[in-house]
Structures are given as structure tokens and as C-alpha cells.
Scaffold this active site. Structure first.
Site: not given
Ligand code: GLN
Length: 336
Positions: A83, A86, A209, A261, A279
Site C-alpha cells: 500500500s 498508493k 494496481y 487507515y 501489509v
Molecule cells: N496489495 C494489498 C491489497 O490490495 C495492499 C494492502 C496494504 O498494503 N494494506 O490488499
């Protein structure tokens, strides 16, 4: 809110400086040693390959805006950016389309819900709300220029490589593992189409993505990428301009509100810096005008944020005086 009246006023900056290289280096080592034995958290397992990560890995890195480098522990260990991509893809989208367009299409408010929530979309009439959770991030990926999804992917890989100051590559094993199991993200893509928020093939956009999330980085790379956002868009290691200072400011504002988050408010309250996690265990925090601190440690809290990473970066924020909300009286009170 119409941004135009604000944009007519020239942007001045308010910044300080980090202490000297030796002091920063000492504090990075101290923070790493202090939290190396922290055992809380658990490794992500909803992407099968991530479940195999060694929970003992722990890297910490700080890059100063003058290019100073401080690496400790496993700072050069490779993992998938997830993530954290992003925030940098968001910066590329604003650089292409401008502040107001991206704000209107994607949104800038915290959803208060988990990063992969479908409910957040349903509750807001299909508006993605925020680019730091999956729905908004997938809509943001669609905004990256490119006539085909292959062109968009290459633009993202090149753009994130410019932030890192080296050619980043995708980890094929992580990509395949997530591509085989990402039904939830594909559902988000379809919901965006259903609500008229995405005009392209949702499976192709979700595929781009998924690739961006599988880019392989180190804590050192994340610190360089973050330090580029701290340095008005110029990579402090390569000296190359990657994005404008305005793009950095817009990106960091959204990261501050939503980068961790549903824990973003707590983090801002305790630590006072924009930070983004992924994650696989990466996390990067940006101190505008000063530098960036990044960590890698796979065990996560329940929102999906690296436990050791938050502790070590929080320690550095306090010790280095990085909290954006901290001040002291201008006229120091007289000593009795
Ligand atoms: N690729 C992961 C997903 O879309 C990224 C989520 C994350 O790092 N929180 O679930």
C-alpha cells in the site's frame, strides 16, 4: 470547497533542520536496538506468500534532505511495497491532472474503515473517498497516463523508480500470489464501474494496481522516496526533480489524514507526521523540509501497520523533534 482563492496566494514554507549527521545516526541505531526485541503483532497472511515472511526481520533507515544516509539492521532487505505505492502513485496522478481534478474524482477524506472495505464505497454513493485505501487507490491508478494498462504500469514503475533513485522491479512471486487471491479488489473495481467512477476495464486496472503493490523495495529505498516528498519533490540522493513542491504538499496532506487507515488519527495525535504503511511490513514517515524515516518489520497491528516500524519511527519523531504540531514559546520564560 473551491481551492482557487488559496492557490492565488504564493506558497511559503515553514521548516526547520535535523540535527547533525552523527546525532541522527546515533538516534537511528538507538531506536533500532530499543525495539528489535518487541514481539507484538502478526504477519499478514491474506496474501499467501506474505505469510512466509520472517517476523524477526527489522530494518530502519533515515534519509536527510541534504542526502545524508542512516541505515540500521535489515535496511537493505527487499520486500513488496504494497500500500505504500498508493502515496507515490497518487503524487504521479496529481502531477498529471492537478490538485482539484484528483481531489474531486478520488476524494481526500478518511473513510474510518479498513483499507479493503467495500462498505466505504457503498456508504458514499460509490465515491472512492480517499486514495490511501484500496477503492481510491484503484481509481487513482486509472488516472495514471497511458493508452494501455501496460503503458500505465510502465509509467508507474518508472515514476516510483525516480522517487527511489534506482530502477525498481516487480517481485513476480508476490504479484502471482496476490493476483490469484484478490477477489476483493476485483469486486472493488467492478463496484467503481457500477457507480460510474471507473471507465476502464476494472480487471486490467486492478492488475496494474496489483503489480504496483508487488514492486520490490527496501527500507532504505522507502526513506529515499519519502525524503523526495520532504524535499519539495527533488530526490536528495540523485538531485533529480521528480514532482513539484505543490504535489508533495497535496500528497502529504492526504497521507497525514489516512496513511495508516483507521489508525491515522491516533498516529497523528501521538507522532504528528504523515506516514504510510503496507501489509508486507513497510512504513515511511515524512518530515517536510527535513527528511524521511522508513522501517521494515513484518508483524502488523490489527489495522495492518508494522508494529516495530511504528514504535521506531515514533521514537525518532520525538527524539528528532519531527512532530509537525509541537512548538515552544517564542519568548522563553525567565528562569527563576
Ligand atoms: N496489495 C494489498 C491489497 O490490495 C495492499 C494492502 C496494504 O498494503 N494494506 O490488499
Amino acid at each position: 470547497m473551491d481551492p482557487t482563492p488559496f492557490q492565488e496566494v504564493p506558497q511559503s514554507v515553514s521548516t526547520g533542520a535535523l540535527p547533525g549527521w552523527l546525532r541522527v545516526d546515533e538516534l537511528v541505531r538507538e531506536a533500532h536496538a530499543r525495539y528489535a526485541s518487541e514481539a507484538a503483532g502478526s504477519v499478514a497472511d491474506y496474501i499467501p506468500v506474505l505469510a512466509a515472511a520472517d517476523p524477526g526481520l527489522f530494518g530502519l533507515a533515515v534519509i536527510d534532505v541534504d542526502g545524508g544516509v542512516h541505515d540500521a539492521g535489515d535496511a537493505l532487505h527487499a520486500f513488496s511495497i504494497q500500500s505504500i505505492s498508493k502515496m507515490f502513485v497518487y503524487a504521479l496522478a496529481i502531477a498529471e491532472h492537478g490538485h482539484a481534478h484528483v481531489r474531486d474524482v478520488v476524494g481526500v477524506n478518511n473513510t474510518g474503515l479498513a483499507f479493503n472495505s467495500l462498505m466505504a464505497l457503498e456508504l458514499n454513493g460509490g465515491h472512492p473517498m480517499n486514495p490511501m485505501v484500496n477503492a481510491g487507490a484503484i481509481a487513482t491508478t486509472a488516472l495514471v497516463p497511458g493508452a494501455t494498462s501496460a503503458e500505465k504500469w510502465e509509467r508507474i514503475r518508472e515514476g516510483l523508480s525516480a522517487f527511489a533513485g534506482r530502477q525498481l522491479r516487480m517481485d513476480g512471486e508476490v504479484y502471482r500470489s496476490e493476483a490469484e487471491t484478490n477477489d476483493r479488489n476485483r469486486a472493488i473495481g467492478r463496484l467503481l464501474v457500477g457507480y460510474g467512477r471507473l471507465n476502464e476495464d476494472p480487471d486490467e486496472i486492478v492488475d496494474v494496481y496489483t503489480r504496483q503493490c508487488a514492486l520490490s523495495v527496501t527500507a532504505h529505498d522507502l526513506a529515499v522516496m519519502g525524503a523526495t516528498l520532504a524535499d519539495g519533490g527533488v530526490n536528495p540522493v540523485t538531485g533529480d526533480r521528480v514532482v513539484s513542491a505543490d504535489v508533495c504538499r497535496d500528497t502529504l496532506a492526504v497521507v497525514a489524514s489516512s496513511g495508516l487507515y483507521e489508525r491515522s488519527g491516533e498516529w497523528l495525535f501521538e507522532i504528528g507526521l504523515p506516514a504510510k504503511s503496507g501489509v508486507a511490513g513497510g512504513i515511511v514517515a515524512v518530515a517536510p523540509g527535513k527528511g524521511a524515516a522508513a522501517a521494515f518489520s513484518p508483524p502488523l497491528d490489527s489495522a495492518g501497520n508494522s508494529v516495530r516500524g511504528q514504535l521506531a519511527i515514533g521514537h525518532l519523531s520525538r527524539a528528532l523533534g519531527l512532530n509537525l504540531f509541537a512548538s515552544a514559546p517564542a519568548r522563553l520564560e525567565e528562569q527563576p
